[in-house]
Scaffold this motif. Sequence first.
Motif, PDB file in Angstrom:
ATOM      1  N   ALA A  84     -18.167 -47.490   2.057  1.00 28.31           N
ATOM      2  CA  ALA A  84     -17.634 -48.679   1.391  1.00 28.31           C
ATOM      3  C   ALA A  84     -18.200 -49.962   1.983  1.00 28.31           C
ATOM      4  O   ALA A  84     -18.332 -50.976   1.284  1.00 28.31           O
ATOM      5  CB  ALA A  84     -16.110 -48.691   1.481  1.00 28.31           C
ATOM      6  N   ALA A  85     -18.547 -49.905   3.280  1.00 28.07           N
ATOM      7  CA  ALA A  85     -19.108 -51.084   3.944  1.00 28.07           C
ATOM      8  C   ALA A  85     -20.614 -51.205   3.729  1.00 28.07           C
ATOM      9  O   ALA A  85     -21.238 -52.143   4.240  1.00 28.07           O
ATOM     10  CB  ALA A  85     -18.799 -51.022   5.437  1.00 28.07           C
ATOM     11  N   GLY A  86     -21.207 -50.268   3.003  1.00 25.19           N
ATOM     12  CA  GLY A  86     -22.627 -50.352   2.701  1.00 25.19           C
ATOM     13  C   GLY A  86     -23.533 -49.623   3.662  1.00 25.19           C
ATOM     14  O   GLY A  86     -24.769 -49.757   3.588  1.00 25.19           O
ATOM     15  N   HIS A  87     -22.962 -48.855   4.568  1.00 20.33           N
ATOM     16  CA  HIS A  87     -23.779 -48.091   5.505  1.00 20.33           C
ATOM     17  C   HIS A  87     -24.293 -46.814   4.848  1.00 20.33           C
ATOM     18  O   HIS A  87     -23.748 -46.326   3.848  1.00 20.33           O
ATOM     19  CB  HIS A  87     -22.969 -47.726   6.742  1.00 20.33           C
ATOM     20  N   ARG A  88     -25.341 -46.249   5.426  1.00 11.70           N
ATOM     21  CA  ARG A  88     -25.833 -44.938   5.024  1.00 11.70           C
ATOM     22  C   ARG A  88     -25.203 -43.910   5.966  1.00 11.70           C
ATOM     23  O   ARG A  88     -25.184 -44.126   7.179  1.00 11.70           O
ATOM     24  CB  ARG A  88     -27.353 -44.898   5.091  1.00 11.70           C
ATOM     25  N   VAL A  89     -24.731 -42.832   5.397  1.00 13.31           N
ATOM     26  CA  VAL A  89     -23.927 -41.886   6.168  1.00 13.31           C
ATOM     27  C   VAL A  89     -24.507 -40.482   6.057  1.00 13.31           C
ATOM     28  O   VAL A  89     -24.775 -39.987   4.948  1.00 13.31           O
ATOM     29  CB  VAL A  89     -22.464 -41.876   5.677  1.00 13.31           C
ATOM     30  N   VAL A  90     -24.685 -39.861   7.213  1.00 13.82           N
ATOM     31  CA  VAL A  90     -25.005 -38.436   7.287  1.00 13.82           C
ATOM     32  C   VAL A  90     -23.691 -37.740   7.642  1.00 13.82           C
ATOM     33  O   VAL A  90     -23.214 -37.830   8.766  1.00 13.82           O
ATOM     34  CB  VAL A  90     -26.080 -38.141   8.341  1.00 13.82           C
ATOM     35  N   LEU A 122     -25.481 -41.342   0.861  1.00 10.25           N
ATOM     36  CA  LEU A 122     -24.816 -40.234   1.544  1.00 10.25           C
ATOM     37  C   LEU A 122     -25.723 -39.015   1.595  1.00 10.25           C
ATOM     38  O   LEU A 122     -26.273 -38.596   0.574  1.00 10.25           O
ATOM     39  CB  LEU A 122     -23.519 -39.872   0.813  1.00 10.25           C
ATOM     40  N   LEU A 123     -25.871 -38.461   2.792  1.00 13.78           N
ATOM     41  CA  LEU A 123     -26.507 -37.162   2.966  1.00 13.78           C
ATOM     42  C   LEU A 123     -25.469 -36.223   3.557  1.00 13.78           C
ATOM     43  O   LEU A 123     -24.917 -36.499   4.625  1.00 13.78           O
ATOM     44  CB  LEU A 123     -27.709 -37.248   3.907  1.00 13.78           C
ATOM     45  N   VAL A 124     -25.193 -35.143   2.859  1.00 19.15           N
ATOM     46  CA  VAL A 124     -24.281 -34.128   3.361  1.00 19.15           C
ATOM     47  C   VAL A 124     -25.106 -32.930   3.797  1.00 19.15           C
ATOM     48  O   VAL A 124     -25.942 -32.430   3.026  1.00 19.15           O
ATOM     49  CB  VAL A 124     -23.257 -33.707   2.284  1.00 19.15           C
ATOM     50  N   THR A 125     -24.899 -32.500   5.021  1.00 22.76           N
ATOM     51  CA  THR A 125     -25.672 -31.379   5.540  1.00 22.76           C
ATOM     52  C   THR A 125     -24.800 -30.498   6.409  1.00 22.76           C
ATOM     53  O   THR A 125     -23.825 -30.964   7.020  1.00 22.76           O
ATOM     54  CB  THR A 125     -26.909 -31.876   6.315  1.00 22.76           C
ATOM     55  N   THR A 132     -13.313 -37.787   7.406  1.00 22.44           N
ATOM     56  CA  THR A 132     -13.398 -38.229   6.016  1.00 22.44           C
ATOM     57  C   THR A 132     -13.110 -39.720   5.904  1.00 22.44           C
ATOM     58  O   THR A 132     -13.791 -40.450   5.171  1.00 22.44           O
ATOM     59  CB  THR A 132     -12.415 -37.429   5.147  1.00 22.44           C
ATOM     60  N   ASP A 133     -12.104 -40.193   6.642  1.00 26.94           N
ATOM     61  CA  ASP A 133     -11.779 -41.627   6.607  1.00 26.94           C
ATOM     62  C   ASP A 133     -12.928 -42.471   7.143  1.00 26.94           C
ATOM     63  O   ASP A 133     -13.234 -43.541   6.597  1.00 26.94           O
ATOM     64  CB  ASP A 133     -10.509 -41.893   7.412  1.00 26.94           C
ATOM     65  N   ILE A 134     -13.583 -42.014   8.202  1.00 22.39           N
ATOM     66  CA  ILE A 134     -14.716 -42.762   8.758  1.00 22.39           C
ATOM     67  C   ILE A 134     -15.856 -42.808   7.746  1.00 22.39           C
ATOM     68  O   ILE A 134     -16.467 -43.864   7.516  1.00 22.39           O
ATOM     69  CB  ILE A 134     -15.192 -42.129  10.078  1.00 22.39           C
ATOM     70  N   ALA A 135     -16.155 -41.668   7.143  1.00 23.90           N
ATOM     71  CA  ALA A 135     -17.250 -41.625   6.167  1.00 23.90           C
ATOM     72  C   ALA A 135     -16.968 -42.543   4.987  1.00 23.90           C
ATOM     73  O   ALA A 135     -17.850 -43.298   4.541  1.00 23.90           O
ATOM     74  CB  ALA A 135     -17.461 -40.189   5.695  1.00 23.90           C
ATOM     75  N   ARG A 136     -15.747 -42.500   4.461  1.00 17.99           N
ATOM     76  CA  ARG A 136     -15.397 -43.355   3.325  1.00 17.99           C
ATOM     77  C   ARG A 136     -15.521 -44.832   3.684  1.00 17.99           C
ATOM     78  O   ARG A 136     -16.057 -45.638   2.908  1.00 17.99           O
ATOM     79  CB  ARG A 136     -13.978 -43.048   2.868  1.00 17.99           C
TER      80      ARG A 136
END
Length: 282
Positions: A24-30, A50-53, A16-20
Amino acid sequence: MSKVLFLTGAGRGLGTDIARAALAAGHRVVATGRRPAGVIEALGGEQDNLLVTALDITDPDSAQAAVGAAVAKFGRIDVLVNNAANFHAGYFEEISPAQMRRQIETNLFGPMNVTRAVLPVMREQRSGHVLTISSIAGLIGQEFCVAYAAAKFGVEGWMESLRFDVAPYGIRTTIVEPGFFRTELLVDASTTWAELSVDDYAERTAETKAVWQGMNGRQAGDPAKLAAALLKVTAMEEPPVRFVAGADAIQGAESKARELLAQVDASRELGGDLAHDDVPTA
């Protein structure tokens, strides 16, 4: 530069900390997990980047489906963060064979399944970074950690060798060896205690289990700071093959290195001249 990060175990703890931090840094996150609803809740709801799968890392088909969803959404995967793991704690004779297999299935074959699904995408791109969270227990054997260390030692060998396989295609690898961080590894959802009981171990098991339980929530390392450091690693043009994270881990790794050198030196007389007689000496 914005990247696409594919992250396992995003629903709690370090994930969760990595995703947040990445969002916040502007990356796209799966962000993946067994329970997508829990991941969305942990990250504060749905977001454009954000894509949650769903992903069960022990299921190769699940890994393929999650990677397919990521590429369909974002078109590429720049960084894979193999984070999902659990902890089977106990003495070897009290950990059942089934528990040992489950530990290795999750902590070693799990990241292998996900990496196997991601690598064709990275090879086609001719770029990528596979970052796998190991542990200082992947470098240093510890009491009560035989199953966890066995899996993490396997992670170390696999990742250290994988870098040679994929380097020609512009793909880099990093092994992360954290020390004790205040993640959720020691909560009941992540920790499984030995299911067998051997009288000789009973007193030690009770005492050691109490120590491990007492550590939960008191570890020195800050996972938010580790997440920030990992993002810096992913931004490097030549990321390190190994990243030892935390002062306790660095101290432990230094001690292990000295111990290995001492063992090598002690082996020279007995083990240094074992070649056939017709082989010239150096």
